[in-house]
Design an enzyme around this catalytic site. Structure first.
Site, PDB file in Angstrom:
ATOM      1  CG  ASP A   1      -1.864   1.131   1.266  1.00 48.46           C
ATOM      2  OD1 ASP A   1      -2.049   1.772   0.216  1.00 48.46           O
ATOM      3  OD2 ASP A   1      -2.430   1.397   2.332  1.00 48.46           O
TER       4      ASP A   1
ATOM      5  CG  ASP B   1      -3.579   4.525  -3.182  1.00 43.72           C
ATOM      6  OD1 ASP B   1      -2.715   3.826  -2.636  1.00 43.72           O
ATOM      7  OD2 ASP B   1      -4.745   4.615  -2.762  1.00 43.72           O
TER       8      ASP B   1
END
Ligand SMILES: *[C@@H]1O[C@H](CO)[C@@H](O)[C@H](O)[C@H]1NC(C)=O
Ligand SMILES: *[C@@H]1O[C@H](CO)[C@@H](O)[C@H](O)[C@H]1NC(C)=O
Ligand SMILES: *[C@@H]1O[C@H](CO)[C@@H](O)[C@H](O)[C@H]1NC(C)=O
Ligand SMILES: *[C@@H]1O[C@H](CO)[C@@H](O)[C@H](O)[C@H]1NC(C)=O
Ligand SMILES: *[C@@H]1O[C@H](CO)[C@@H](O)[C@H](O)[C@H]1NC(C)=O
Ligand SMILES: *[C@@H]1O[C@H](CO)[C@@H](O)[C@H](O)[C@H]1NC(C)=O
Ligand SMILES: *[C@@H]1O[C@H](CO)[C@@H](O)[C@H](O)[C@H]1NC(C)=O
Length: 439
Positions: A94, A315
């Site tokens: 992440d 992201d």
């Protein structure tokens, strides 16, 4: 903050298992996986993206790490070995958060616990909780009402990391040894990984179907506590990944690599720092082109304002791509004009443009590209912005976000098939369509 960064860097020390140190100890390569059952339902991806974005929006200055969250749908996972002897766990990769944390279990005799679903600290000889008075303990948020008694020898560093949907992971901020393979297959041990050993987990962001069976998160963000920051200078303050299209069969290998990826020629765009959201990797978009025609969009649409709102982040934990309302509407209008294929007989909730491609074996879809700051151009293939939602149905995988309070997100579908290199020393993002075969 920088004093803690320095102390962390000093803590880090790598010991290659073979005495013949070679260059390749400066590359760590981890495979990225998709864990079935993967939600192929795009409406489900959309709802977990929206949950994630609502948590990313939380800005809470007193807590250093609240900016990130990880809902697991559409995620890439890293198979991490942690402890001595190594225990295997599957963690979400992440770039939108910083903390590395794993689900922990306090069992003494763990033989009747399901293996590889949590970390068993009592089965590791190298597990060591940070003391609450350690400098590293100041890098993470703590539960309320827990005071540190620095004269007590056993006073572990408690952490509590909460998401705005109420999800929570809490436990002990600790140190462990992780074992990595280098790109050429040598084994490297990193003996001072600082991570959250999570005993209490609750809420949809960290449990339940949207977490998709992961056992924790590898935070790849920009703050000192993230894995790239901890590995730091030994790997040139750089990491790269290549997210491959998981719907292909057989699925190609995706990877996460720490260190230099010299062999691949890349285009670059500067990484922009937003002091109000220091976790994220922001880039600057200058304009959008469809079939070579520049869309009329005011440059201010892309700016980060003085409250830290706006801007565009890259992201790995969001599936779809989110663009400011005025940009999204323009793109939608142009695509509707250019695409001559019929609409499907049913609508797909959450998507504004879907087409029935049953008559075309290889439908030709409009080419979209992004001109970035630094004059590089990111030209993803249409499969990066059209998602299969049902047999013979493709939908535009973009979503609008309202300005000014929001920001744009280049999600992981848009990144597929490209090597992305996050270079924190030179503050730039490199990308290449050719890097995915690996160095
Ligand atoms: C679980 O992890 C151990 C190492 O800790 C490994 O030997 C074993 O193969 C793993 N089991 C599964 C099902 O992945
Ligand atoms: C551990 O648990 C297993 C299964 O419950 C049991 O058979 C075994 O005797 C236990 N070992 C110890 C050392 O308690
Ligand atoms: C801190 O721990 C020491 C040693 O256990 C104890 O004597 C002292 O009372 C504790 N102080 C507080 C404020 O709890
Ligand atoms: C977990 O939660 C329980 C009850 O809320 C609390 O008593 C306990 O101290 C927590 N454990 C950790 C390690 O935070
Ligand atoms: C390293 O690679 C070997 C061979 O591919 C594999 O058997 C081993 O499990 C890997 N170890 C780690 C720590 O990933
Ligand atoms: C797509 O179009 C074909 C041919 O017109 C039709 O038979 C089929 O039902 C359509 N599929 C959907 C999902 O709309
Ligand atoms: C739409 O088309 C698909 C594929 O041809 C078919 O299976 C489905 O029943 C149709 N739905 C409706 C509402 O007609």
């Amino acid at each position: 903050m920088s004093i803690f960064l320095i102390s962390l860097l000093i803590l880090i020390h790598l010991s290659p298992s073979s005495p013949a140190a070679s260059d390749d100890q400066y590359h760590l390569k981890l495979p990225l996986l998709h864990k079935p059952p993967f939600p192929t339902n795009p409406t489900q991806s959309l709802s977990s993206d929206l949950l994630r974005l609502s948590t990313l929006h939380k800005k809470s200055p007193q807590l250093p790490l609240t900016s990130g969250a990880s809902t697991g749908s559409g995620q890439y996972f890293v198979d991490l070995r942690i402890g001595t002897p190594p225990q295997r766990l599957l963690l979400v990769a992440d770039t939108g958060s910083d903390l590395v944390w794993v689900q922990c279990s306090a069992c003494r005799n763990c033989s009747n616990h399901p293996p590889n679903t949590s970390f068993f600290p009592r089965h590791s000889s190298t597990f060591s909780p940070h003391h609450c008075f350690d400098a590293s303990c100041k890098l993470i948020p703590h539960p309320r009402h827990v005071a540190c008694n620095h004269t007590r020898r056993h006073s572990p560093c408690r952490y509590e990391y909460s998401y705005s949907d109420g999800s929570l992971t809490s436990g002990f901020f600790s140190r462990e040894t992780t074992t990595f393979n280098t790109s050429s297959g040598n084994v490297v041990k990193h003996s001072k990984l600082a991570f959250g050993c999570g005993f209490n987990l609750s809420g949809p962001s960290v449990t339940g179907p949207s977490f998709n069976g992961a056992h924790g998160v590898i935070g790849l963000g920009r703050r000192p506590i993230s894995l790239p920051s901890q590995l730091g200078r030994r790997f040139g303050n750089k990491f790269s990944y290549c997210l491959m299209d998981y719907t292909l069969s057989p699925p190609p290998t995706s990877f996460l690599l720490f260190g230099n990826n010299l062999a691949v020629k890349k285009s670059y765009t500067p990484l922009v720092i937003n002091p109000l959201s220091p976790t994220f990797y922001y880039i600057g978009i200058k304009s959008v082109f469809i079939e070579g025609v520049k869309l009329p969009i005011s440059p201010s649409t892309w700016a980060i304002d003085s409250f830290g709102n706006g801007g565009t982040i890259v992201d790995s934990g969001t599936t779809l791509t989110f663009l400011p309302d005025p940009v999204y509407s323009r793109i939608l209008k142009v695509f509707k004009k250019l695409i001559k294929l019929p609409s499907p007989n049913e609508t797909t909730p959450g998507f504004d443009l879907c087409i029935n491609v049953s008559t075309e074996s290889r439908p030709s879809l409009p080419k979209m590209s992004f001109k970035l700051v630094g004059n590089s151009v990111f030209s993803p293939p249409p499969s990066n912005y059209f998602i299969d939602t049902a047999e013979d149905v493709k939908c535009l995988a973009l979503q609008p976000v309202g300005l000014p309070s929001s920001f744009s997100v280049i999600g992981n579908l848009m990144q597929q098939g490209f090597l992305f290199e996050f270079d924190s020393d030179r503050l730039r993002l490199g990308f290449s369509r050719r890097g995915c075969a690996g160095p």
